[in-house]
Design an enzyme around this catalytic site. Sequence first.
Site, PDB file in Angstrom:
ATOM      1  N   PHE A  77       1.327 104.626  58.572  1.00 47.17           N
ATOM      2  CA  PHE A  77       2.608 104.864  59.224  1.00 47.17           C
ATOM      3  C   PHE A  77       2.653 106.167  60.003  1.00 47.17           C
ATOM      4  O   PHE A  77       3.502 106.341  60.877  1.00 47.17           O
ATOM      5  CB  PHE A  77       3.736 104.884  58.181  1.00 47.17           C
ATOM      6  N   LYS A 124      -3.443  95.172  62.429  1.00 47.15           N
ATOM      7  CA  LYS A 124      -2.265  95.195  61.568  1.00 47.15           C
ATOM      8  C   LYS A 124      -1.650  96.585  61.606  1.00 47.15           C
ATOM      9  O   LYS A 124      -2.140  97.507  60.952  1.00 47.15           O
ATOM     10  CB  LYS A 124      -2.588  94.835  60.120  1.00 47.15           C
ATOM     11  N   GLU A 146       3.755  98.357  58.561  1.00 48.54           N
ATOM     12  CA  GLU A 146       5.024  97.638  58.530  1.00 48.54           C
ATOM     13  C   GLU A 146       6.225  98.571  58.596  1.00 48.54           C
ATOM     14  O   GLU A 146       7.361  98.136  58.816  1.00 48.54           O
ATOM     15  CB  GLU A 146       5.110  96.766  57.267  1.00 48.54           C
ATOM     16  N   SER A 199      -4.060 105.868  52.647  1.00 50.62           N
ATOM     17  CA  SER A 199      -4.104 106.587  51.377  1.00 50.62           C
ATOM     18  C   SER A 199      -5.372 106.273  50.590  1.00 50.62           C
ATOM     19  O   SER A 199      -6.085 105.301  50.878  1.00 50.62           O
ATOM     20  CB  SER A 199      -2.886 106.222  50.531  1.00 50.62           C
ATOM     21  N   CYS A 213      -3.043 113.449  57.958  1.00 45.41           N
ATOM     22  CA  CYS A 213      -4.203 113.597  57.085  1.00 45.41           C
ATOM     23  C   CYS A 213      -4.951 114.891  57.348  1.00 45.41           C
ATOM     24  O   CYS A 213      -5.784 115.302  56.538  1.00 45.41           O
ATOM     25  CB  CYS A 213      -5.142 112.417  57.229  1.00 45.41           C
ATOM     26  N   GLU A 233      -2.234 114.695  47.096  1.00 49.50           N
ATOM     27  CA  GLU A 233      -1.930 114.862  48.515  1.00 49.50           C
ATOM     28  C   GLU A 233      -0.423 114.680  48.666  1.00 49.50           C
ATOM     29  O   GLU A 233       0.094 113.565  48.560  1.00 49.50           O
ATOM     30  CB  GLU A 233      -2.681 113.834  49.366  1.00 49.50           C
TER      31      GLU A 233
END
Length: 503
Positions: free
Chosen positions: A194, A218, A221, A271, A326, A426
């Site tokens: 995301f 993909k 969402e 993740s 990240c 994290e």
Amino acid sequence: MAALRALGRYNRSYSLAVHGYRPVSLSLTRCFAALAQPATSSDNIAPTVKQLINGVFKDSSTDEWIDVTNPANQEVVSRVPQTTEAEFEAAVAAARSAYPAWRSTPVSQRQRVMLKLQHLIRENMDALAANVTLEQGKTLADGKGDVFRGLEVVEYSCNIAPDLMGDFVENVATGMDTYSIRQPLGVVAGICPFNFPAMVPLWMWPVAVTAGNTFVLKPSEQDPGCAVLLAELAQQAGLPDGVLNIVHGKAATVNRILDHPHIKAVAFVGSNGAGKHVLQRGTANGKRIQANMGAKNHAVIMPDAHREAAVNALAGAAFGAAGQRCMAVSAAVFVGGIDPWRNALVAKAKGLKVNAGHEAGADVGPLISPEAKKRVEDLIQSAVDEGAELVLDGRGVEVPGYQGGNFVGPTIIAGVKPHMQCYLQEIFGPVLVCLEVDDLDGALSIVNSNEHGNGTAIFTRSGPAARKYQNEVDVGMVGINVPIPVPLPFFSFTGWRGSFGGG
């Protein structure tokens, strides 16, 4: 070629500069009719996000829909479908059908599509950034940076031919020559996070399709809109039907990608937990996997570092994009102690404006969801419970007009030890945890003992200290007075150790 550039364990990127990257702003010359807007009071149902299958943007027949919300106010922006099994099969079939002709298309023609695409992205920079801000929450400046860093990969793809060259050796034996050629794999796929809804999709499919593959994407969402808009631009640029397909959803779609026998390779960014699942399930099914996973990026602050430059860099790298990247600096290691830096760092953090991303002057936008906000706040509290010092508490920040937003202000935690949860996890929020060591060897010990090895930076005026750090640190991307050492596309982007899996 797989869906991303080859990422080798012994490829490391170094960035040396005085100032870090700043996004550029480009003017808007066209807009998208498809740009989703929040539902009005007269609307019963929010607009739906389309799938892209064989060149057609179409609604799903699913009965399972996921709300896409504006993180600043919880308004439903659109609804994204959980792609059905039949729709997913149709997307893969379209990619398979398009592959033979696309593979046979001369590379020069494939590059021309990317040349047109990069022009269209530049023309629509503002519209794309606005969609990123609407769905993801980051500031407009960060949204433009998100698009721009993806644009750089499209530009790289415009000259991909040298990377497709093979090798030739004459007379490896008497009268015998040997050569190798690089060929596309076929249908490949990408699974996106995301936090960079423009950049990460553009990391994946432009390189893959220009190399001759076809693609099933993909998007996340939670913010799928920008990926769909970019696909619309790709069609305008001349990308043939079926070369790029978009499916939506959660775990069911991910698992279909990992299990499908005709998908040859998968690129993933996200993740740790999801990345390990992708790596294990994908490789078990014989796929090539590239999984860019979690991070705990350290900035080492030497006593001789330039005070203002280091503080500005820390604040931007820790709190920019609300810490949801990240490569964010989430741990600062102060050699000789934090005291000489404390007041300046707190003052800089307090000066950052927390607001909805589209508001003028916003420095820190909301987190992606209420669940993300709760997780960040719980980790802040865990630091207090474990004995750390909460120097600046960003919980409970109030943003007038956006009381329902997922806001957490800049947070600074001192006295952190390596066993504390705020260090081990994290956090993925605007939180900087601060550790103290006596010398550079102590800093290296902390950084190299962490399970992750994505990015790191050292701030110093000492050449020997910088050289020692870059040689001895076990991290993939290293900045010397650069807080977020993300390399340009003609270098590999690669974390080490727990931050990367596959090859």
